[in-house]
Every structure is written in C-alpha cells, then in structure tokens.
Design an enzyme around this catalytic site. Structure first.
Site, PDB file in Angstrom:
ATOM      1  N   ARG A   1       0.797  -1.029  -0.052  1.00  0.00           N
ATOM      2  CA  ARG A   1      -0.017  -0.078  -0.118  1.00  0.00           C
ATOM      3  C   ARG A   1       0.877   1.453   0.049  1.00  0.00           C
ATOM      4  O   ARG A   1       1.003   2.065  -1.076  1.00  0.00           O
ATOM      5  CB  ARG A   1      -0.835   0.027   1.302  1.00  0.00           C
ATOM      6  N   ASP A   2       1.684   1.544   1.124  1.00  0.00           N
ATOM      7  CA  ASP A   2       2.466   2.827   1.088  1.00  0.00           C
ATOM      8  C   ASP A   2       3.521   2.584   0.160  1.00  0.00           C
ATOM      9  O   ASP A   2       3.831   3.875  -0.138  1.00  0.00           O
ATOM     10  CB  ASP A   2       2.910   2.658   2.829  1.00  0.00           C
TER      11      ASP A   2
ATOM     12  N   ASN B   1      10.178   4.434   3.017  1.00  0.00           N
ATOM     13  CA  ASN B   1      10.069   3.829   4.101  1.00  0.00           C
ATOM     14  C   ASN B   1      11.182   3.189   4.994  1.00  0.00           C
ATOM     15  O   ASN B   1      11.983   2.671   4.097  1.00  0.00           O
ATOM     16  CB  ASN B   1       8.666   2.963   4.356  1.00  0.00           C
TER      17      ASN B   1
ATOM     18  N   HIS C   1       6.053   4.093  12.674  1.00  0.00           N
ATOM     19  CA  HIS C   1       6.204   4.179  11.165  1.00  0.00           C
ATOM     20  C   HIS C   1       7.165   5.233  10.745  1.00  0.00           C
ATOM     21  O   HIS C   1       6.883   6.306  10.609  1.00  0.00           O
ATOM     22  CB  HIS C   1       4.951   4.429  10.631  1.00  0.00           C
TER      23      HIS C   1
ATOM     24  N   CYS D   1       4.977   9.491   0.255  1.00  0.00           N
ATOM     25  CA  CYS D   1       3.540  10.048   0.475  1.00  0.00           C
ATOM     26  C   CYS D   1       3.383  10.785  -0.644  1.00  0.00           C
ATOM     27  O   CYS D   1       4.083  11.992  -0.928  1.00  0.00           O
ATOM     28  CB  CYS D   1       3.763  10.667   1.816  1.00  0.00           C
TER      29      CYS D   1
ATOM     30  N   HIS E   1      10.035   6.988   8.193  1.00  0.00           N
ATOM     31  CA  HIS E   1      10.772   7.170   6.712  1.00  0.00           C
ATOM     32  C   HIS E   1      12.175   7.504   7.164  1.00  0.00           C
ATOM     33  O   HIS E   1      12.757   8.035   8.087  1.00  0.00           O
ATOM     34  CB  HIS E   1      10.139   8.277   5.949  1.00  0.00           C
TER      35      HIS E   1
END
Length: 311
Positions: free
Chosen positions: A27-28, A262, A220, A253, A222
């Site tokens: 997803r991300d 990430n 989470h 993002c 980055h």
C-alpha cells in the site's frame, strides 16, 4: 556477517523479545509510484511477502482513484489474493465510502489516516485538525459494529514540511482521541523522516502519559535523513512492539513531496536478528522478493541490506 548471510546474534537487555512487522509495502510502498503497477504483480508481491513469513500485510487503500490512481484496483486486488490463514490483510479507508467498498471485499481490518498538524489535515483531508475526527467517527463506529479492527495512523507525528517540528503533546492529543474513538492500535508516522531518537522518546512518552498504552503504539519511520533504524531502536527501548516497514524500502507520501522511502523491511530484520529479537520473517526470502519487485519497477532497491545480500 556470518557465513549464512545473517548477522551475529547478540541479545541486548531492555528490548522486547518479539516484534510484529507491519508490512506496508503493497500500500504505502506502491501508492507513490509514477506508473501503475499491474494488479497481478501486486497480488504476487503480497503472496511472496506472506511466503517470507510476514503475517500483517497492508494490501491496499480504498481511496478515490482520482487522488491515488495507483491503487484504483483495490477491489480487484483483494479478489485475486489467496488469503492465508494466520495472515492479516488490512486496508486503508479514508471515509465511509471507502469503508463501504472495504466491507464489500470482505476485509477484517481497516485503518484510518489522521494528521497531527493543522496544515497537513487541510492538505490531505480538506479538514481542520478538529474536523478530521468528525469525519473519522462514523467510519470507526460502523467498522467496529461490523466486527472489524480499526488502526489509526497519525501522520506528521514528528515533523511537518510546512509547520516544522511537532509538539509531542499535540501528537498525544490526536492519538488519544483516536484510541478513545475505538482504534485498537496507533501508528506514529514520521512522514518526512525528520525525527531523531530523543524525539521518539518524547513522543512515545507523551502518548503514554496522555493515556495511550505503549502496547497500543506502533511506529512508522521514513528514512529521509538516515534515522529510521536509530528511531526504531529508540521506540523498542520504550516498549513499542509493532514496527511498520516496507519491503525493499519502497514508498513515500503523495501529499508530502519531501517524504522519501519507508524503513526497509530487510534493514529492520537485519537489525532485529542481530539484537536477538524474534519476528518470524525469512530474510533471504524477503531479499529475493524485493529484488523481484525492483525488476518489476525497473530500478534497484534502495534497501542497503537488499543490495548487500543480492549483490
């Protein structure tokens, strides 16, 4: 490095014995790609990650295709998945319409995406910081009534490209409201990667002091400034046991141009293996998967561990 291609295992006191890796690559990781990845490639990617031992795989997002066209195939992808027993396939839902679509696809776990700052709430959600909760409340209420678990993301929890460093107390306030609303887990997002280890301590401590149990927290990170692993270790020392990561370091993002990839799942696994922290993933299968996905995307993986072991 040992002959097996794994680090020496030297446990360190003060760390949790086991960490849950919350894999966000499908997803991300893929939502920020310039080109749309074919749905059959996404399905194989997820299946490979499950085969590598990961048990939480955030599959996609039911966001409007106008905003994230890379994930317009969400329903098709979920139909194609060979959903395995013991593997969780959460999806992101931005609003009630997204929840409707997720329910139609038979999901059991959804996530909402909140902001810790006023500016990003406006840019990402078209809401004020306070108004975002009114948008989330019916989503969470309905999801819980349907028997779903709801995760809450708090983006810009450490720094915001428009507002600068974010007050830990402000993050804690947003997080507390999401937990009170019914979110079972709160993922603290360093969306632009500006956090440092001391900042992580402050944010986690503020959340716990504000009424969010450390067991409900996830992180989470980055790696914009190369701090993701250091920040993860700081969080583990504070008792956090769930870490978001993306296979091969994919991601960013779409609403924050300064957000780079990430934390790479392989880099995380290498560190956890060295620290003697259990996680259940097979590092070499993960590397093989990320090498395969890099070939699909036409560029090398940014993960240092992938490059070292695949080279």
């Amino acid at each position: 490095m040992t002959a097996s291609g794994l680090p020496m295992r030297l446990p360190v006191e003060g760390l949790p014995p086991r960490v849950t890796i919350y894999e966000v690559g499908p997803r991300d990781g893929l939502q920020n790609e310039s080109a749309v990845v074919p749905v059959e490639v996404k399905a194989e990617f997820i299946d490979r990650l499950a085969d590598a031992g990961l048990t939480t795989l955030e599959a996609t997002s039911f966001v409007h295709p106008k905003w994230v066209p890379q994930l317009a195939d969400a329903a098709d992808l979920l139909d194609r998945l060979d959903r395995r027993a013991g593997v969780d396939y959460p999806v992101l839902v931005p609003n009630e319409r997204g929840l409707d679509r997720a329910l139609q696809s038979g999901v059991e776990h959804v996530a909402i995406f909140a902001s810790a700052t006023e500016t990003f709430a406006g840019k990402n959600l078209n809401r004020t910081l306070d108004e975002q909760f009114a948008m989330f409340e019916p989503v969470v209420t309905r999801a819980l009534a349907e028997g779903l678990r709801v995760r809450g993301y708090v983006s810009m929890a450490f720094g915001d490209p428009w507002e600068g460093p974010v007050d830990p107390e402000q993050v804690a306030g947003v997080g507390r409201r999401l937990v009170e609303m019914g979110c079972w887990q709160l993922s603290l997002g360093d969306t632009i990667g500006t956090g440092t280890a001391g900042h992580v301590d402050a944010v986690v401590d503020a959340c716990v002091a504000g009424g969010v149990p450390v067991a409900a927290l996830a992180v989470h990170f980055h790696d914009t400034y190369g701090q993701a692993l250091a920040n993860t270790l700081a969080a583990l020392r504070r008792g956090v046991t769930t870490v978001d990561a993306s296979a091969g370091g994919l991601g960013g993002c779409p609403y924050a141009e300064s957000a780079t990839g990430n934390l790479a799942t392989e880099d995380l696994v290498w560190m956890l293996d060295g620290l003697g922290v259990e996680h259940g993933a097979d590092l070499h299968k993960l590397v093989d998967t990320s090498v395969w996905m890099a070939a699909q995307l036409g560029r090398p993986s940014p993960s240092r561990v992938v490059r070292a072991l695949a080279g």
